[in-house]
Every structure is written in structure tokens, then in C-alpha cells.
Enzyme design. Structure first.
Site, PDB file in Angstrom:
ATOM      1  N   GLU A 207      23.615  10.110 -24.613  1.00 27.99           N
ATOM      2  CA  GLU A 207      23.606  10.662 -25.968  1.00 27.99           C
ATOM      3  C   GLU A 207      22.937  12.033 -25.978  1.00 27.99           C
ATOM      4  O   GLU A 207      21.935  12.257 -25.301  1.00 27.99           O
ATOM      5  CB  GLU A 207      22.846   9.708 -26.897  1.00 27.99           C
ATOM      6  CG  GLU A 207      23.350   9.716 -28.316  1.00 27.99           C
ATOM      7  CD  GLU A 207      24.749   9.128 -28.438  1.00 27.99           C
ATOM      8  OE1 GLU A 207      25.712   9.928 -28.535  1.00 27.99           O
ATOM      9  OE2 GLU A 207      24.903   7.907 -28.426  1.00 27.99           O
ATOM     10  N   HIS A 208      23.512  12.928 -26.754  1.00 24.29           N
ATOM     11  CA  HIS A 208      23.045  14.321 -26.844  1.00 24.29           C
ATOM     12  C   HIS A 208      23.077  15.002 -25.471  1.00 24.29           C
ATOM     13  O   HIS A 208      22.239  15.846 -25.161  1.00 24.29           O
ATOM     14  CB  HIS A 208      21.640  14.399 -27.440  1.00 24.29           C
ATOM     15  CG  HIS A 208      21.620  14.240 -28.932  1.00 24.29           C
ATOM     16  ND1 HIS A 208      21.864  15.285 -29.795  1.00 24.29           N
ATOM     17  CD2 HIS A 208      21.411  13.140 -29.702  1.00 24.29           C
ATOM     18  CE1 HIS A 208      21.786  14.842 -31.050  1.00 24.29           C
ATOM     19  NE2 HIS A 208      21.532  13.551 -31.011  1.00 24.29           N
ATOM     20  N   THR A 209      24.058  14.626 -24.674  1.00 21.02           N
ATOM     21  CA  THR A 209      24.226  15.250 -23.358  1.00 21.02           C
ATOM     22  C   THR A 209      25.437  16.170 -23.313  1.00 21.02           C
ATOM     23  O   THR A 209      25.546  16.992 -22.407  1.00 21.02           O
ATOM     24  CB  THR A 209      24.404  14.175 -22.266  1.00 21.02           C
ATOM     25  OG1 THR A 209      25.490  13.317 -22.645  1.00 21.02           O
ATOM     26  CG2 THR A 209      23.140  13.342 -22.092  1.00 21.02           C
ATOM     27  N   ASP A 210      26.353  16.040 -24.275  1.00 23.45           N
ATOM     28  CA  ASP A 210      27.622  16.766 -24.160  1.00 23.45           C
ATOM     29  C   ASP A 210      27.432  18.277 -24.266  1.00 23.45           C
ATOM     30  O   ASP A 210      27.939  19.037 -23.443  1.00 23.45           O
ATOM     31  CB  ASP A 210      28.663  16.258 -25.166  1.00 23.45           C
ATOM     32  CG  ASP A 210      28.196  16.256 -26.612  1.00 23.45           C
ATOM     33  OD1 ASP A 210      26.985  16.471 -26.865  1.00 23.45           O
ATOM     34  OD2 ASP A 210      29.040  16.048 -27.502  1.00 23.45           O
TER      35      ASP A 210
ATOM     36  N   GLY B 206      28.514   7.100 -36.981  1.00 23.32           N
ATOM     37  CA  GLY B 206      28.315   7.418 -35.575  1.00 23.32           C
ATOM     38  C   GLY B 206      29.472   7.059 -34.680  1.00 23.32           C
ATOM     39  O   GLY B 206      29.334   7.035 -33.459  1.00 23.32           O
TER      40      GLY B 206
ATOM     41  N   SER C  99      32.498   8.702 -35.051  1.00 17.08           N
ATOM     42  CA  SER C  99      33.288   9.940 -34.946  1.00 17.08           C
ATOM     43  C   SER C  99      34.552   9.968 -35.788  1.00 17.08           C
ATOM     44  O   SER C  99      35.649  10.261 -35.297  1.00 17.08           O
ATOM     45  CB  SER C  99      33.630  10.231 -33.482  1.00 17.08           C
ATOM     46  OG  SER C  99      32.452  10.379 -32.746  1.00 17.08           O
ATOM     47  N   SER C 100      34.390   9.710 -37.066  1.00 16.55           N
ATOM     48  CA  SER C 100      35.528   9.846 -37.980  1.00 16.55           C
ATOM     49  C   SER C 100      36.005  11.294 -38.044  1.00 16.55           C
ATOM     50  O   SER C 100      37.211  11.554 -38.162  1.00 16.55           O
ATOM     51  CB  SER C 100      35.149   9.357 -39.375  1.00 16.55           C
ATOM     52  OG  SER C 100      34.021  10.056 -39.876  1.00 16.55           O
TER      53      SER C 100
ATOM     54  N   GLU D  83      34.665  22.170 -35.681  1.00 17.44           N
ATOM     55  CA  GLU D  83      33.269  21.794 -35.959  1.00 17.44           C
ATOM     56  C   GLU D  83      32.378  23.041 -35.999  1.00 17.44           C
ATOM     57  O   GLU D  83      31.553  23.207 -36.894  1.00 17.44           O
ATOM     58  CB  GLU D  83      32.760  20.839 -34.869  1.00 17.44           C
ATOM     59  CG  GLU D  83      33.518  19.545 -34.749  1.00 17.44           C
ATOM     60  CD  GLU D  83      33.035  18.482 -35.705  1.00 17.44           C
ATOM     61  OE1 GLU D  83      31.959  18.652 -36.294  1.00 17.44           O
ATOM     62  OE2 GLU D  83      33.746  17.465 -35.852  1.00 17.44           O
TER      63      GLU D  83
ATOM     64  N   ASP E  88      33.094  13.647 -28.672  1.00 18.63           N
ATOM     65  CA  ASP E  88      33.892  12.876 -29.628  1.00 18.63           C
ATOM     66  C   ASP E  88      35.381  13.177 -29.493  1.00 18.63           C
ATOM     67  O   ASP E  88      36.216  12.267 -29.433  1.00 18.63           O
ATOM     68  CB  ASP E  88      33.425  13.167 -31.056  1.00 18.63           C
ATOM     69  CG  ASP E  88      31.967  12.823 -31.263  1.00 18.63           C
ATOM     70  OD1 ASP E  88      31.402  12.091 -30.428  1.00 18.63           O
ATOM     71  OD2 ASP E  88      31.381  13.293 -32.263  1.00 18.63           O
TER      72      ASP E  88
END
Length: 388
Positions: A39-42, A128, A130-131, A164, A176
Site C-alpha cells: 500500500e502506498h507503494t505505486d 478503497g 477503486s470505483s 486523476e 488502481d
């Protein structure tokens, strides 16, 4: 094709015909996603382990002979209309996603005619999963097919990411959109953002299931601490690079480099990144060995890191994780997604899912007077499109 998805496409096509007086000529779809770990790595070019889930956004589309664009949101019972080449300011957030996709596509591939479209989805919003990425990927697939654009899948997800950045002002990574486009049924993806490549591992969970619990706390990432984290890690990288010429990027940073960072907060951010990348590889190994107890421990360690070092959790997420970990049939639990709300993901024995769900629901309602929603998703293929 998934039978659930077929049913949803049929109902969305019928709604299109009702609204526009004729059948659509093209359908595109894109799933939401879960992220097991990483998580929070992308946006820091690290590793993660996502998979697409059986919740989708569907776009039914028909080109028009003129320059007019009409997009109807079936969920919101709302319509967005404008003419290509004329000034238009999108209103609600769903319009920003749609307008962003159309404009970025048009700038690259030159839309010569307008279209009519209906968008429907059942990807939970703000949970969480990813809509937003599902909307972008579904619509971009629809535009690519409708206008025969020479665009490969990686270009497509990068264009969705630009939506985004440019229209939602969120400096998000590619997790996502990539997961929504490239996932495979029954597989987990080991996604390397440094190489923009992915491997797949069988998600044979034996006697275990992934259970998501929604805090019902909705977070808006735009203008929030998400962008703050992006800046903090980028600043830390620059400092490490200035002190060690062998470091060219995030993936060159090791635990030994953390002491080179002068800011104690940035030290914590980088420690999360380095150890989270390690946890993704360890999780893949645990999965290959069917060692679900070890996999659960890695999930819990990830949450502790996200809570203490990256500081993107919140009391509701922590409560759901701590409550889940009280139960002997839960091997591990963590927050999932951007944080500050959304959902948790827990590894639970299949024969105890009902007990787990009841306990978590009761305890959360007692603590916060909120009814959480729990889901057990199937892993499905990524996005696609076809002409009717």
C-alpha cells in the site's frame, strides 16, 4: 464472460435504449480491485499485490453523426451534455472523471464526432476498491474501441492516471488503473511499478477467504494528506540521492539509507516503503507455500506500518483491524486503499466467515453506531470491450 457481468451489461444496455431510443453499438466494462498487500507503494515505484473483483463499471456507447456528447449516469440519474470544441465546466465528481477521460482521449486521438453513453456501476464508492479507476478504465476502453484508436493497454492506463492528476488533482500512482485493466480471473498480481510489469500467482486460498469490512467513513483524497505523503517521500529520496550517489530511485533505497534522512517524519515514510516492498515478496512466497498464517502476519505488519510510519489510518480502521485480530479464525488484517477511511481486508477461515462478520458488525455498531458492510469478493478478469 462472467455471468454476473453479462446480466449487468444487459440491464445497462436496456437503460441506454430507454434513454436514447436505440440500442448501444458498443459495451465496455472495468472492475474494481482489492489490494492484498503493498500500500502506498505505486507512486514510489514499489511493489503491490492487487486483483480485480466482481464489481464493475459498465459503459454502453453509440457514436453520433454530430459533435454533441451526451453521457448519462444511471446510478445518479443525471446527464452531462456538451458540444466538442466548446467551453464546458464539469460539475459533480462523476462528471470530472468523464470529462477528463474524453478530453485527454480527444487531445491524443482527435474525436471527430460525438457520442451518447450510459455509465452504470456497482463498485462501492469511497470504500478503497477503486470505483474511480473503474470509471476511467471502462470509459477509456469504450472510447478506444468506438474510435478505433491505436492505443495499447499500458498507454490506456497511463491516460487514465492523467485524469486523476489533471482533473481530480490527485497525485496517484498506477495501482488502481493497472489492476483494473490487467487482472486475471483467479489470480493475484505481483505488480512492479518500477518496471511497469506484472507476474501472476494462483490465488488458491484453500480454507481461507478475503473479507473486506467498510468503515463507511468516506475520504476525499484530493487536497488531502495523500498528496502530502507523495511530497514527503519525494523529498526524502532527493536527500538520500544527494548523500549517496549509488541511489538513483526509490528501489535503490535500503534500510541502511534511512539514517541519511534528516527529517524524522520522512524517515518513517521511507521505512514503510522499504519494508512494505519486502512484505509483498514475502507474501508471494507465503502464498506459493500455502502458508496462510504467515500471510496473515504480513497483513497485520503492513497495517501497523501504515498506521505508525505512514500515518494514513484512522480510528475506525484501527478498531476494525484490532477487533478482527481478537478472533482465532482471523490470521491477519489491515487497512486497504488510500487510508483515512475506506475498508479493511482480513484473512479469515472460510468456515468462520459468518461468525467473523457478525462479531465485527456488532462490535463496530456498538463502538461507532455505524453498520459496517462486509464483502467476500471473487477474483475476475480485467477490463474489456466489444461491439454489439
Amino acid at each position: 464472460m462472467n455471468t454476473e457481468l453479462e446480466k449487468y451489461i444487459q440491464s445497462t444496455s436496456s437503460y441506454f435504449e430507454e434513454k436514447y431510443g436505440a440500442a448501444p453499438t458498443l459495451v465496455a466494462y472495468a472492475p474494481g480491485r482489492i489490494n492484498i498487500i503493498g500500500e502506498h507503494t505505486d507512486y514510489n515505484l514499489g511493489l503491490s499485490m492487487p486483483a480485480a473483483i466482481n464489481r464493475w463499471v459498465i459503459v454502453c456507447l453509440r457514436p453520433r453523426p454530430d459533435q454533441n456528447i451526451s453521457v448519462t449516469s444511471q446510478n445518479y440519474h443525471d446527464k452531462m451534455e456538451y458540444t466538442l470544441g466548446q467551453d464546458f465546466t464539469p460539475g459533480d465528481s462523476w462528471e470530472k472523471y468523464v470529462y477528463g477521460c474524453i478530453t485527454i482521449f480527444n487531445n491524443q486521438y482527435n474525436l471527430n464526432k460525438g457520442f451518447e453513453a450510459v455509465i452504470w456501476g456497482n463498485v462501492p464508492i469511497g470504500s478503497g476498491v477503486s470505483s474511480s479507476a473503474a470509471i476511467e478504465v471502462a470509459l477509456m476502453n469504450a472510447l478506444r474501441a468506438a474510435y478505433a484508436a491505436d492505443m495499447d493497454d499500458l498507454t490506456l492506463v497511463k491516460m487514465c492516471q492523467r485524469v486523476e492528476h489533471e482533473y481530480l488533482k490527485v497525485n496517484s500512482g498506477l495501482l488502481d488503473q493497472y489492476a483494473s485493466q490487467f487482472s486475471r480471473e483467479g489470480k493475484l498480481m505481483i505488480l512492479d511499478f518500477n518496471q511497469l510489469s506484472s507476474d501472476y500467482v494462483d490465488a488458491d486460498m484453500k480454507d481461507w477467504a478475503w473479507i473486506l469490512a467498510d468503515t463507511k467513513v468516506k475520504r476525499e483524497l484530493a487536497g488531502s494528506k495523500y498528496s502530502e505523503r507523495v511530497r514527503e517521500t519525494a523529498d526524502a529520496l532527493q536527500e538520500v540521492k544527494s548523500k549517496d550517489s549509488s541511489v538513483q530511485g526509490f528501489r535503490d533505497i535500503t534500510e541502511e539509507h534511512i539514517t541519511l534522512i534528516s527529517d524524522s517524519v520522512q524517515q518513517k515514510r521511507i521505512r514503510h516503503l522499504v519494508l512494505e516492498n519486502q512484505r509483498v515478496l514475502q507474501a508471494a512466497e507465503a502464498l506459493s507455500q500455502k502458508n496462510f498464517e504467515e500471510l496473515g502476519k504480513l497483513l497485520t505488519a503492513s497495517h501497523q506500518s501504515l498506521r505508525d510510519d505512514y500515518e494514513v489510518s484512522c480510528p475506525e480502521l484501527d478498531f476494525l483491524v484490532d477487533t478482527a485480530l481478537q478472533l482465532p479464525y482471523c490470521a491477519g488484517s489491515r487497512m486497504m486503499g488510500g487510508g483515512f477511511g475506506g475498508c479493511t481486508i482480513s484473512l479469515v477461515r472460510k468456515d468462520a466467515v459468518h461468525k467473523f462478520s457478525n462479531f465485527l458488525t456488532d462490535e463496530y455498531a456498538r463502538e461507532y453506531d455505524i453498520v459496517t458492510e462486509l464483502n467476500n469478493y471473487q477474483l475476475v478478469d480485467g477490463a474489456g470491450s466489444y461491439k454489439i
